[in-house]
Design an enzyme around this catalytic site. Structure first.
Site, PDB file in Angstrom:
ATOM      1  CB  VAL A   1       2.079 -11.236   2.399  1.00 41.47           C
ATOM      2  CG1 VAL A   1       2.243 -12.496   1.557  1.00 41.47           C
ATOM      3  CG2 VAL A   1       0.843 -10.458   1.972  1.00 41.47           C
TER       4      VAL A   1
ATOM      5  N   GLY B   1       0.821  -1.220   0.000  1.00 39.95           N
ATOM      6  CA  GLY B   1       0.000   0.000   0.000  1.00 39.95           C
ATOM      7  C   GLY B   1       0.846   1.257   0.000  1.00 39.95           C
TER       8      GLY B   1
ATOM      9  CB  THR C   1       3.448   5.858  -4.315  1.00 44.92           C
ATOM     10  OG1 THR C   1       3.860   6.676  -3.213  1.00 44.92           O
ATOM     11  CG2 THR C   1       2.961   6.736  -5.430  1.00 44.92           C
ATOM     12  CB  ALA C   2       3.452   1.080  -6.604  1.00 49.71           C
TER      13      ALA C   2
ATOM     14  CD  GLU D   1       9.612  14.894  -0.793  1.00 53.36           C
ATOM     15  OE1 GLU D   1      10.683  15.406  -1.135  1.00 53.36           O
ATOM     16  OE2 GLU D   1       9.155  14.947   0.353  1.00 53.36           O
ATOM     17  CB  ALA D   2      10.144  15.599  -8.072  1.00 56.44           C
TER      18      ALA D   2
ATOM     19  CD  GLU E   1      15.575  14.388 -16.224  1.00 54.62           C
ATOM     20  OE1 GLU E   1      14.412  14.796 -16.143  1.00 54.62           O
ATOM     21  OE2 GLU E   1      16.509  15.063 -16.697  1.00 54.62           O
TER      22      GLU E   1
ATOM     23  CB  THR F   1      11.638   8.236 -14.207  1.00 56.39           C
ATOM     24  OG1 THR F   1      12.829   7.890 -13.502  1.00 56.39           O
ATOM     25  CG2 THR F   1      11.965   9.243 -15.276  1.00 56.39           C
TER      26      THR F   1
ATOM     27  CE  LYS G   1      10.154  18.133 -11.749  1.00 54.55           C
ATOM     28  NZ  LYS G   1      10.385  16.704 -11.586  1.00 54.55           N
TER      29      LYS G   1
HETATM   30  C1  LIG Z   1      15.868   8.042  -2.536  1.00 54.43           C
HETATM   31  C2  LIG Z   1      14.603   7.939  -3.330  1.00 54.43           C
HETATM   32  C3  LIG Z   1      14.016   9.097  -3.858  1.00 54.43           C
HETATM   33  C4  LIG Z   1      12.872   9.014  -4.652  1.00 54.43           C
HETATM   34  N1  LIG Z   1      12.341  10.151  -5.214  1.00 54.43           N
HETATM   35  C5  LIG Z   1      11.330  10.027  -6.110  1.00 54.43           C
HETATM   36  C6  LIG Z   1      10.811  11.164  -6.797  1.00 54.43           C
HETATM   37  O1  LIG Z   1      11.205  12.302  -6.548  1.00 54.43           O
HETATM   38  N2  LIG Z   1       9.833  10.957  -7.710  1.00 54.43           N
HETATM   39  C7  LIG Z   1       9.346   9.715  -8.005  1.00 54.43           C
HETATM   40  O2  LIG Z   1       8.495   9.570  -8.886  1.00 54.43           O
HETATM   41  N3  LIG Z   1       9.769   8.641  -7.312  1.00 54.43           N
HETATM   42  C8  LIG Z   1      10.755   8.759  -6.404  1.00 54.43           C
HETATM   43  N4  LIG Z   1      11.194   7.658  -5.735  1.00 54.43           N
HETATM   44  C9  LIG Z   1      10.531   6.372  -5.943  1.00 54.43           C
HETATM   45  C10 LIG Z   1       9.234   6.309  -5.165  1.00 54.43           C
HETATM   46  O3  LIG Z   1       9.466   6.518  -3.792  1.00 54.43           O
HETATM   47  C11 LIG Z   1       8.583   4.951  -5.386  1.00 54.43           C
HETATM   48  O4  LIG Z   1       8.551   4.639  -6.738  1.00 54.43           O
HETATM   49  C12 LIG Z   1       7.165   4.960  -4.914  1.00 54.43           C
HETATM   50  O5  LIG Z   1       7.087   5.390  -3.594  1.00 54.43           O
HETATM   51  C13 LIG Z   1       6.531   3.605  -5.051  1.00 54.43           C
HETATM   52  O6  LIG Z   1       6.990   2.770  -4.055  1.00 54.43           O
HETATM   53  P1  LIG Z   1       6.243   1.386  -3.890  1.00 54.43           P
HETATM   54  O7  LIG Z   1       4.816   1.640  -3.606  1.00 54.43           O
HETATM   55  O8  LIG Z   1       6.600   0.528  -5.052  1.00 54.43           O
HETATM   56  O9  LIG Z   1       6.977   0.731  -2.635  1.00 54.43           O
HETATM   57  P2  LIG Z   1       6.914   1.076  -1.049  1.00 54.43           P
HETATM   58  O10 LIG Z   1       6.697   2.512  -0.797  1.00 54.43           O
HETATM   59  O11 LIG Z   1       8.144   0.439  -0.464  1.00 54.43           O
HETATM   60  O12 LIG Z   1       5.635   0.291  -0.548  1.00 54.43           O
HETATM   61  C14 LIG Z   1       5.694  -1.092  -0.290  1.00 54.43           C
HETATM   62  C15 LIG Z   1       4.420  -1.541   0.374  1.00 54.43           C
HETATM   63  O13 LIG Z   1       4.454  -2.943   0.453  1.00 54.43           O
HETATM   64  C16 LIG Z   1       4.021  -3.338   1.744  1.00 54.43           C
HETATM   65  N5  LIG Z   1       4.637  -4.655   2.031  1.00 54.43           N
HETATM   66  C17 LIG Z   1       5.906  -5.059   1.795  1.00 54.43           C
HETATM   67  N6  LIG Z   1       6.061  -6.332   2.205  1.00 54.43           N
HETATM   68  C18 LIG Z   1       4.851  -6.736   2.691  1.00 54.43           C
HETATM   69  C19 LIG Z   1       4.379  -7.931   3.258  1.00 54.43           C
HETATM   70  N7  LIG Z   1       5.166  -8.982   3.447  1.00 54.43           N
HETATM   71  N8  LIG Z   1       3.087  -7.984   3.663  1.00 54.43           N
HETATM   72  C20 LIG Z   1       2.263  -6.922   3.508  1.00 54.43           C
HETATM   73  N9  LIG Z   1       2.671  -5.760   2.959  1.00 54.43           N
HETATM   74  C21 LIG Z   1       3.950  -5.679   2.578  1.00 54.43           C
HETATM   75  C22 LIG Z   1       4.487  -2.233   2.659  1.00 54.43           C
HETATM   76  O14 LIG Z   1       3.722  -2.218   3.841  1.00 54.43           O
HETATM   77  C23 LIG Z   1       4.188  -1.019   1.787  1.00 54.43           C
HETATM   78  O15 LIG Z   1       2.834  -0.667   1.939  1.00 54.43           O
HETATM   79  C24 LIG Z   1      12.295   7.733  -4.900  1.00 54.43           C
HETATM   80  C25 LIG Z   1      12.837   6.596  -4.319  1.00 54.43           C
HETATM   81  C26 LIG Z   1      13.986   6.681  -3.544  1.00 54.43           C
HETATM   82  C27 LIG Z   1      14.566   5.426  -2.951  1.00 54.43           C
END
Ligand SMILES: Cc1cc2nc3c(=O)[nH]c(=O)nc-3n(C[C@H](O)[C@H](O)[C@H](O)COP(=O)(O)OP(=O)(O)OC[C@H]3O[C@@H](n4cnc5c(N)ncnc54)[C@H](O)[C@@H]3O)c2cc1C
Length: 503
Positions: free
Chosen positions: A186, A13, A15-16, A49-50, A343, A345, A78
């Site tokens: 999970v 849960g 952003t993705a 954030e961006a 960038e 992305t 932006k």
């Molecule tokens: C340093 C850094 C800077 C960034 N800056 C930007 C930016 O400026 N712009 C941009 O577009 N993107 C940026 N990103 C990328 C962005 O943060 C991610 O693409 C975005 O937050 C999506 O993350 P996610 O949802 O895939 O993963 P996460 O945010 O890691 O979410 C994972 C989820 O999975 C759940 N989960 C994991 N394992 C289990 C389990 N076993 N059981 C139940 N739940 C589980 C967690 O609870 C959580 O809800 C950045 C990333 C980094 C590392």
């Protein structure tokens, strides 16, 4: 006869996860049910954030009102990214979400610019010849106009927002549209013995959640695609060696600029992203070239306002899973791969994956051709972004640190080498039919980092030099006077979308 709805299970849960949940629940409610499992014990990355302008189309498709969304996520506008000290220390250029010149001519403006530069004429900085860059530099904002051919129609824009507020906002929309959320961890994944398809995930409290289609949004863990299905990870760190970041927000004591800054540092670069209530900062670096504690100290010394939290360390690796959709499991977000945030992305890649999934949405039995098409689209996006990011590092003259020496002299992918040759010879940019970063983006970085082509489009020779120089001067003054009439960015935000629930 009504078709049975596809049971979609989303693991994660962040952003993705919530972008996927909201989009599927809102746009495919007749075709699927949506259940999302997330564990508060694990948490989210939460530093994204961006963004890129494409997010506006995503929000529009979901019926999200802009001003409300911005107020709730404390967002700012932006217009592009400022790159400081990249080509050389002391340089600064903006990669705008817009064109140089007026746009819409028979040939792109940069051909004239290249010709004049190669003839040895003094030219205004490129930023002064782009409406978007000038608006950004002047810290002003107004929405683009639709009237093509006018200067204020030559740009797009994106948002800078608080990533920790975006997912909860989408969660509200997803739940309103019928998505079900389960809090839980999970701990096991069940697969069909014959087909290998994922049948169910098992939670720590013993609950078993069955589904037809599983979306892995579990972040860097890549619980389903990476851990369970063991899809190999293609490691791109030889080209993109940054593998860590320290992030630290600070109070906004300087301008709330309508652009993100990426400021080169001895072992990477640091971001500066001004939101309505605070400024996000982070140093993205290569751990082969600097120790964590030194990176944290360098960031603390560089930020421009009182710090609001201690530096937080994040680890990552550049690359992607060989395929993002395998069997009945689709990985979206960090679970599918990661390219550093230079960038902005990542959220874009999430959005593209969701859009492709919706367009290729399976019935209860996904076909191999749907999966192949999805994987082709996603690979293309990753590969192009990879080359674009590498360009920023490779196109430098910096030799002041081992990191910059490495990236300046490293071997680059053939696909980027070919693009660079095309550019250097005749100022040509590879044309894309789909995907992100079109001509204007490549031009901004090539010229911004000092690669002036040897030749140009022959049609740019038709005009006489005095006439061209006059046109450039007129363009610069017209842009300056148009921009001077636009509102100040901070004032615009205060009227249009003042943040709600301020801390
Ligand atoms: C340093 C850094 C800077 C960034 N800056 C930007 C930016 O400026 N712009 C941009 O577009 N993107 C940026 N990103 C990328 C962005 O943060 C991610 O693409 C975005 O937050 C999506 O993350 P996610 O949802 O895939 O993963 P996460 O945010 O890691 O979410 C994972 C989820 O999975 C759940 N989960 C994991 N394992 C289990 C389990 N076993 N059981 C139940 N739940 C589980 C967690 O609870 C959580 O809800 C950045 C990333 C980094 C590392």
């Amino acid at each position: 006869m009504t078709q049975e709805r596809v049971r979609v299970v989303i693991v994660g849960g962040g952003t993705a996860g919530w972008m996927a949940g909201a989009a599927l629940a809102r746009l495919l409610s007749g075709q699927c049910t949506v259940r999302l499992i997330e564990s508060e014990a694990i948490g989210v990355v939460g530093v994204g954030e961006a963004t890129l302008p494409h997010i506006r189309a995503f929000n529009e498709r979901l019926g999200i009102p802009e001003a409300e969304f911005m107020a709730r996520t404390r967002a700012t506008f932006k217009l592009g990214i400022e790159f400081r000290d990249w080509g050389r220390i002391g340089d600064s250029y903006i990669h705008p979400f817009g064109t140089f010149g007026r746009g819409g001519g028979a040939i792109d403006f940069h051909h004239y610019w290249t010709r004049l530069a190669r003839e040895g004429h003094e030219l205004p900085p490129l930023d002064a010849l782009s409406y978007a860059c000038t608006l950004a530099r002047e810290a002003r904002f107004d929405h683009p106009v639709r009237d093509a051919g006018t200067l204020p129609s030559t740009f797009g824009y994106a948002y800078q927002f608080d990533a920790l507020l975006f997912a909860p906002y989408l969660r509200g929309l997803a739940e309103e549209a019928g998505a079900m959320r389960t809090e839980g961890m999970v701990i096991d994944v069940e697969r069909d013995g014959e087909t290998g398809l994922v049948r169910a995930v098992v939670l720590a409290d013993g609950e078993r959640v069955e589904g037809d289609l599983f979306i892995d949004c579990s972040g860097f863990r890549s619980l389903l695609l990476g851990q369970t299905l063991e899809e190999p990870f293609e490691d791109w760190s030889k080209w993109l060696p940054t593998d860590r970041a320290v992030a630290m927000p600070c109070r906004t004591e300087t301008a709330v600029t309508p652009y993100t800054s990426a400021i080169a540092m001895p072992a990477g670069w640091r971001w500066r992203i001004p939101l309505q209530h605070r400024t996000g900062n982070g140093y993205v670096y290569a751990s082969d070239f600097i120790a964590d504690a030194d990176a944290a100290r360098a960031l603390e010394e560089a930020v421009e306002g009182e710090k609001l939290a201690e530096p937080r360390l994040l680890r990552f690796k550049a690359g992607r899973r060989r395929r993002s959709w395998v069997g009945n499991c689709v990985a979206i977000g960090l679970a599918s791969g990661f390219l550093e945030p230079l960038e902005s992305t990542s959220i874009y890649l999430v959005q593209q994956a969701i859009t492709a999934l919706i367009e290729l949405f399976p019935d209860k039995r996904a076909s191999a051709s749907d999966r192949d098409e999805f994987n082709r689209i996603i690979d293309l996006e990753y590969d192009r972004i990879r080359d674009f990011l590498i360009l920023h590092y490779h196109a430098t003259t910096r030799d002041d640190s081992p990191f910059w020496n490495y990236v300046r002299t490293m071997e680059i992918p053939d696909s980027l080498g070919e693009k660079l040759d095309l550019w250097r010879r005749r100022a040509r940019v590879v044309k894309y039919r789909e995907g992100v970063f079109l001509d204007a983006s490549w031009i901004a970085v090539y010229l911004g980092q000092g690669i002036v082509p040897e030749g140009w489009d022959p049609r740019a020779d038709v005009a006489g030099t005095p006439e061209l120089l006059r046109a450039v001067g007129d363009l610069r003054s017209e842009i300056a006077s148009e921009v001077a009439t636009r509102p100040d960015h901070r004032g615009f935000l205060e009227r249009y979308c003042p943040m709600v629930d301020a801390a």
